[in-house]
Design an enzyme around this catalytic site. Structure first.
Site: not given
Lengths: 360, 329
Positions: B60, B129
């Site tokens: 990321e 999540h």
């Protein structure tokens, strides 16, 4: 691990040694000069001296309380900034760290602009809005100095990706210290650059210390950058960062490779920081005698000898030295005379419209 | 006019901008050949090819760093962070790099990019999540922050985000991907910083964002039908810039303000708006400003527990009904 008593480590690494032998060979054969030549040598010397003088002046200005905040000097590491910058072409992009005065000056940014920013004056590169850790001069290809360790390696990848995508031939060059090699972004960036074959060159300045701690104490391999290169399919390159010729040649080869589309390089340059990590650090953790030994291998000392070996006159060297001192003095005076930035600058350039408005 | 899912609207919005401008490029994990884990970018790789639509490793920081380096040197990247929660592993770019670049360099450099990310709960993905992270991004000067609730807004706001010269964090809601809506043919371009009144009403103003918008609308219908309370529902859409005009004008008309926020209680966007309204429209208020939020807990995975945690229409009805009881104008 390269230690205080082991200068030999930089000499058994191949590249440097071979180049020295080659140089000796060409002189023995009576050749007028080698692949570098006097003009480039003088430029390499001039940059190192100017960086040295400017950094020393920055140090002095601290003690006069004319530079506030913090600052991270490259005293002792000038050979790398100079060697890489001289090998760069106009349009190439530099991505620097908070220890970035040297790399900024090396791209031709006037001392007055750099010292002005360090002194947080209106004449500084960013008019005092960034400070010493964020020197930026886009017109000189200095695309910012980044103060979060590791952050700019992926950013340099992005710049290289742009060049690749648009078919532009510039190379993105990313400078960082040995401490950076233990943060995740370093590893993400190397893998990313390798798989996309990006025209980016990573220059690790291994000055033996991550801030206050010996890099050897916190790293699983001897050479914190180069020994990781194979993990990303890259060549292991360790060079003597205190020899600007070696840096220049190595950088040239890496840039040529990048421009050809053959992907990134990672170059570990061995060097030594003559001062502490920052203004706050007297560097008392260094073993006795270590600094003195490295001072013997001071890049400017080495380079003066080099110039002499290649027949450049002492007068030429003295002229460069004098001109550098004059420049630093003139820049210092100009900065002292410069006002602080107007208060309107507080809220400019938060957003692209030039302002800071977050609501209607 | 066609009926499109929110998911397909993402791909259409990106495609619209990539067709318009060759400098728009798109990168992320599984976004190209696989079409995205939420299937929201299906077809882009086939249409625009491997140079413009690129799969990345699970990196990321490299994704956002590369997007930034490309943006500041001339491209218009769109980067995907698959789940919004992963913003935490690359938060340096969101907090320190994108938003400070222009300011620190005194305007020498800018960062025109879009980070799109799957935000929010309701999909039983558990605590790492499912988070609503829009507030993480709202608090940082230099960013723009949007969170569309409908397919047409996805396209229009995506276009506006790509064309904006600032870094824009684009929060897509995972639980809205399957929602359908009418979308006109041709180019769609919206404006950042504009809220939208989706249901006019005279008794109370309800502010909502993303998944909370359809829930607020459903609650408003019930409140009207069963409690005689006529609520105005405002889709905030853009947290930065914030359309305070629309909000303050609505409160001036209704005299009551409720926010419906998916985020955990503390420091939600509704708290900032409550503060603005209290400062600037206090004398328009006929009752307390009330925030309806997820409790200050991580989100559980179990469906019945997650459903209890997130604000829903019955809870909105119950809360507003109780506060408004006896104070309807």
């Amino acid at each position: 691990m390269p230690g205080p008593d082991d200068f030999g480590m930089v000499w058994h690494l191949g590249w440097n040694h071979n180049m020295r032998e080659k140089q000796k060979g060409s002189r023995a054969a009576g050749l007028p000069n080698d692949d570098i030549g006097p003009d480039i040598r003088l430029e390499l010397y001039r940059l190192q001296v100017e960086i040295r003088d400017c950094e020393k002046r920055a140090n002095d200005l601290f003690f006069q309380n004319l530079i506030k905040g913090t600052s991270h000097l490259s005293l002792g590491q000038e050979g790398i900034a100079a060697g890489v910058a001289v090998a760069m072409q106009p349009g190439d992009k530099s991505f620097c760290t908070y220890r970035g005065h040297a790399h900024t000056l090396a791209r031709g940014v006037p001392m007055e602009k750099v010292l002005g920013e360090l002194m947080l004056r209106d004449n500084g590169l960013m008019r005092g809005k960034g400070g010493s850790m964020h020197l930026t001069s886009v017109e000189h290809g200095v695309m910012g100095s980044y103060a979060i360790i590791g952050a700019h390696l992926p950013i340099a990848c992005g710049s290289a990706w742009r060049a690749q995508y648009l078919g532009q031939k510039d190379v993105s060059v990313c400078f960082f210290g040995d401490g950076t090699t233990n943060i995740g972004a370093f590893h993400e960036a190397l893998n990313f650059a390798a798989i996309w074959k990006l025209p980016v060159v990573f220059i690790c300045e291994n000055n033996l210390y991550m801030e206050y701690t010996p890099i050897a104490d916190v790293t699983a391999v001897e050479h914190p950058a180069a020994d990781r290169a194979s993990a990303y399919g890259l060549e292991r390159i360790v060079i003597d960062g205190n020899d600007a010729d070696v840096v220049y040649r190595t950088a040239q080869a890496a840039f040529a490779k990048a421009r050809k589309g053959d992907g990134p390089s990672l170059i570990e340059c061995m060097t030594y920081r003559h001062s502490g990590h920052s203004r706050a650090d007297p560097a008392k953790y260094r073993p006795e005698g270590e600094l003195e030994k490295w001072l013997e291998r001071d890049p400017i000392k080495i380079y003066r000898e080099r110039l002499r070996e290649f027949g450049i006159s002492d007068a030429q060297v003295a002229a460069i030295d004098a001109e550098s001192k004059r420049k630093v003095d003139a820049a210092t005076e100009a900065c002292k005379a410069s006002p602080s930035a107007p208060v309107e600058l507080l809220t400019t350039d938060v957003y692209a419209d030039g302002g800071w408005s977050w609501r209607n | 006019m066609a009926e499109l899912t929110y998911r397909d609207a993402v791909a259409r919005g990106i495609a619209q901008e990539m067709e318009r401008d060759n400098n728009v490029v798109f990168l992320g994990e599984d976004v190209a050949k696989a079409g995205g884990v939420f299937k929201s970018t299906v077809g882009l790789y086939e249409k625009f090819g491997p140079l413009r639509v690129r799969d990345t490793p699970i990196s990321e920081q490299a994704i956002l760093g590369a997007a930034m380096g490309a943006a500041m040197t001339g491209l218009r990247p769109i980067a995907e962070i698959m789940f919004a929660d992963f913003a935490a592993v690359c938060f340096d770019y969101i907090a320190n790099e994108f938003p400070k670049l222009r300011y620190m360099t005194n305007g020498q450099l800018g960062c025109p990019l879009v980070v799109r990310t799957g935000n929010g709960g309701g999909a039983r993905f558990g605590a790492q999540h499912s988070q609503s992270i829009e507030n993480w991004t709202m608090m940082i000067p230099g960013l723009k922050v949007v969170a569309p609730s409908s397919p047409i807004d996805v396209i229009g706001l995506m276009a506006a985000a790509v064309r904006d010269d600032n870094p824009v964090i684009f929060h897509e809601h995972k639980s809205l991907y399957a929602v359908k809506g009418e979308v006109p043919d041709g180019e769609i371009l919206d404006t950042l910083g504009t809220a939208r009144i989706l249901r006019p009403g005279k008794d109370a103003t309800i502010l909502a964002l993303a998944l909370m918008v359809p829930r607020a609308l459903a609650a408003a219908e019930t409140l009207a039908a069963e409690h005689g309370i006529d609520c105005e529902v405002v889709d905030v859409r853009s947290l930065v810039p914030l359309d305070t005009d629309t909000i303050l004008n609505s409160v001036a008309r209704t005299g009551h303000l409720f926010t419906v926020e998916e985020n955990p209680r503390l420091c939600g966007w509704g708290a900032e708006i409550a503060s603005i309204v209290a400062d600037e429209a206090f004398w328009d208020l006929d009752g307390p400003i009330v925030r309806i939020t997820t409790p200050h807990i991580p989100l559980p995975a179990a469906d019945h527990l997650e459903d209890l945690a997130l604000p829903n229409a019955p809870r909105i009805v119950e809360k507003i009904g109780r506060v408004m009881n006896g104070s309807v104008r």
